[in-house]
Design a protein around this motif. Structure first.
Motif, PDB file in Angstrom:
ATOM      1  N   ALA A   1       2.573  -2.207   4.353  1.00  0.00           N
ATOM      2  CA  ALA A   1       3.708  -1.820   3.518  1.00  0.00           C
ATOM      3  C   ALA A   1       4.971  -2.408   4.126  1.00  0.00           C
ATOM      4  CB  ALA A   1       3.813  -0.295   3.429  1.00  0.00           C
TER       5      ALA A   1
ATOM      6  N   LEU B   1      -2.261   1.577  -2.676  1.00  0.00           N
ATOM      7  CA  LEU B   1      -2.670   2.815  -2.008  1.00  0.00           C
ATOM      8  C   LEU B   1      -4.041   3.252  -2.476  1.00  0.00           C
ATOM      9  CD1 LEU B   1      -2.027   5.127  -0.097  1.00  0.00           C
ATOM     10  CD2 LEU B   1      -0.812   6.259  -1.968  1.00  0.00           C
TER      11      LEU B   1
ATOM     12  N   LYS C   1       8.070  -0.849   4.388  1.00  0.00           N
ATOM     13  CA  LYS C   1       8.947   0.091   5.076  1.00  0.00           C
ATOM     14  C   LYS C   1       8.206   0.806   6.204  1.00  0.00           C
ATOM     15  CE  LYS C   1      11.702   0.962   0.920  1.00  0.00           C
ATOM     16  NZ  LYS C   1      12.157   1.985  -0.048  1.00  0.00           N
TER      17      LYS C   1
ATOM     18  N   CYS D   1       0.801  -1.232   0.000  1.00  0.00           N
ATOM     19  CA  CYS D   1       0.000   0.000   0.000  1.00  0.00           C
ATOM     20  C   CYS D   1       0.832   1.280   0.000  1.00  0.00           C
ATOM     21  CB  CYS D   1      -0.937   0.020   1.205  1.00  0.00           C
ATOM     22  SG  CYS D   1      -2.213  -1.252   1.164  1.00  0.00           S
ATOM     23  N   SER D   2       2.133   1.184  -0.183  1.00  0.00           N
ATOM     24  CA  SER D   2       2.957   2.386  -0.124  1.00  0.00           C
ATOM     25  C   SER D   2       2.653   3.352  -1.259  1.00  0.00           C
ATOM     26  CB  SER D   2       4.440   2.012  -0.141  1.00  0.00           C
ATOM     27  OG  SER D   2       4.769   1.324  -1.339  1.00  0.00           O
ATOM     28  N   SER D   3       2.186   2.831  -2.403  1.00  0.00           N
ATOM     29  CA  SER D   3       1.884   3.687  -3.553  1.00  0.00           C
ATOM     30  C   SER D   3       1.039   2.895  -4.542  1.00  0.00           C
ATOM     31  CB  SER D   3       3.184   4.162  -4.231  1.00  0.00           C
ATOM     32  OG  SER D   3       3.907   3.050  -4.752  1.00  0.00           O
TER      33      SER D   3
ATOM     34  N   ARG E   1       3.319   6.887   7.300  1.00  0.00           N
ATOM     35  CA  ARG E   1       2.601   7.801   6.410  1.00  0.00           C
ATOM     36  C   ARG E   1       1.155   7.358   6.225  1.00  0.00           C
ATOM     37  NH1 ARG E   1       2.200   7.139   1.091  1.00  0.00           N
ATOM     38  NH2 ARG E   1       4.031   5.758   1.057  1.00  0.00           N
ATOM     39  N   LEU E   2       0.943   6.061   6.050  1.00  0.00           N
ATOM     40  CA  LEU E   2      -0.417   5.540   5.902  1.00  0.00           C
ATOM     41  C   LEU E   2      -1.225   5.776   7.175  1.00  0.00           C
ATOM     42  CD1 LEU E   2       0.499   2.181   4.124  1.00  0.00           C
ATOM     43  CD2 LEU E   2      -0.734   4.092   3.084  1.00  0.00           C
TER      44      LEU E   2
ATOM     45  N   ARG F   1       3.129  -3.088   9.277  1.00  0.00           N
ATOM     46  CA  ARG F   1       4.252  -3.520   8.448  1.00  0.00           C
ATOM     47  C   ARG F   1       4.050  -4.970   8.041  1.00  0.00           C
ATOM     48  NH1 ARG F   1       9.023  -6.282   8.992  1.00  0.00           N
ATOM     49  NH2 ARG F   1      10.538  -5.796   7.335  1.00  0.00           N
TER      50      ARG F   1
ATOM     51  N   ASP G   1       6.688   4.179   5.397  1.00  0.00           N
ATOM     52  CA  ASP G   1       5.429   4.121   4.644  1.00  0.00           C
ATOM     53  C   ASP G   1       4.263   3.764   5.557  1.00  0.00           C
ATOM     54  OD1 ASP G   1       6.513   4.808   2.146  1.00  0.00           O
ATOM     55  OD2 ASP G   1       7.155   2.743   1.784  1.00  0.00           O
TER      56      ASP G   1
END
Length: 276
Positions: free
Chosen positions: A37, A20, A39, A14-16, A45-46, A55, A42
């Motif tokens: 995600a 996402l 990392k 889901c990082s991008s 950020r989510l 994670r 990330d």
């Protein structure tokens, strides 16, 4: 499965890009989304977006076990759906892909998917059903040169999904596969990083070919692609339709590839793809 406003969904990668967009859209539709995600930054950020972020790295079995355990604790042991999405490519001729690289890509693109699936099936069985959706690729339908490592993992996903679908018949657990063509994501950027890590092209028997064309194809490419939301639309049907489809084609490329695979002799298809 419970009513739409209480359904729980785990999405990987889901990082991008596709993951996402899916996480944001399904959350807006009332699903309780667990967005994962690889990392930590990330995940943070989510979480900042208001998503329940965890994670999960397909190449790290401990992270898979920990994510599933955390979801079970938060939901009382209920998970209604999983969208397998995270994957990457190692571009280059297969003769230049080291065995260690092939093991690594299979760990992330296939074996981790199997690990996660075997952990969530008991949760779904306990509540009478669920949905497991695989994000495959047009390259799981047809193979093309210079993309063999990625194709191999996606062909594995295709066969595994078909077997799993038959085995889950009668359990209430539905298996669907989404087949995207070119989508506007960070896929090329990630592929370049993997290429630079694993492929020693200057020592390859094809070094002149790399200089003449392969490096240009990799670093410049054709660019662009269809929006990630096109995949999410198919995902919504796979998750919410009373009778989900076995496969969902996304983009004209995949429809054409599927048709050619069915009707064209293999060697003729090889020649056609070699000119593409």
């Amino acid at each position: 499965m419970t009513e739409i406003n209480t359904r729980t969904l785990l999405i990987t990668g889901c990082s991008s890009g596709i993951g996402l967009d899916a996480a944001r859209t399904l959350s807006e539709r009332g699903w309780r989304v667990f967005a994962t995600a690889r990392k930590t930054e990330d995940v943070e950020r989510l979480s900042g977006e208001g998503l329940e972020a965890l994670r999960l790295d397909y190449a790290d079995p401990d992270s898979i076990a920990a994510a599933v355990a955390e979801i079970a604790e938060r939901t009382g042991g209920r998970l209604d759906a999983v969208f397998h999405n995270g994957a990457y490519a190692i571009p280059g001729p297969l003769e230049d892909v080291p065995p260690a690289a092939m093991r690594a890509i299979f760990e992330s693109n296939f074996l981790g998917w199997h690990d996660l699936t075997t952990r969530v099936i008991p949760m779904m069985r306990a509540h009478g059903g669920g949905r497991i959706v695989m994000n495959s690729s047009v390259l799981g339908l047809i193979a093309t040169k210079w993309r063999g490592a990625y194709c191999a993992t996606k062909f594995a996903v295709e066969g595994w999904s078909d077997a799993l679908r038959m085995e889950m018949r009668g359990t209430g657990i539905e298996i669907s596969v989404i087949e995207p063509g070119p989508i506007d994501t960070a896929f090329r950027k990630n592929a370049i990083a993997a290429f630079e890590k694993w492929v020693d092209w200057e020592k390859s028997a094809r070094a002149d070919q790399y200089r003449e064309s392969l490096l240009t194809q990799l670093y410049e490419g054709s660019g662009g692609g269809y929006p990630a939301s096109d995949v999410t639309k198919k995902l919504i049907h796979a998750l919410e339709a009373p009778r989900p489809r076995v496969r969902y084609f996304v983009t004209p490329h995949t429809h054409v590839a599927g048709a050619l695979k069915r009707v064209m002799p293999a060697r003729l298809l090889d020649r056609l793809l070699d000119r593409a």
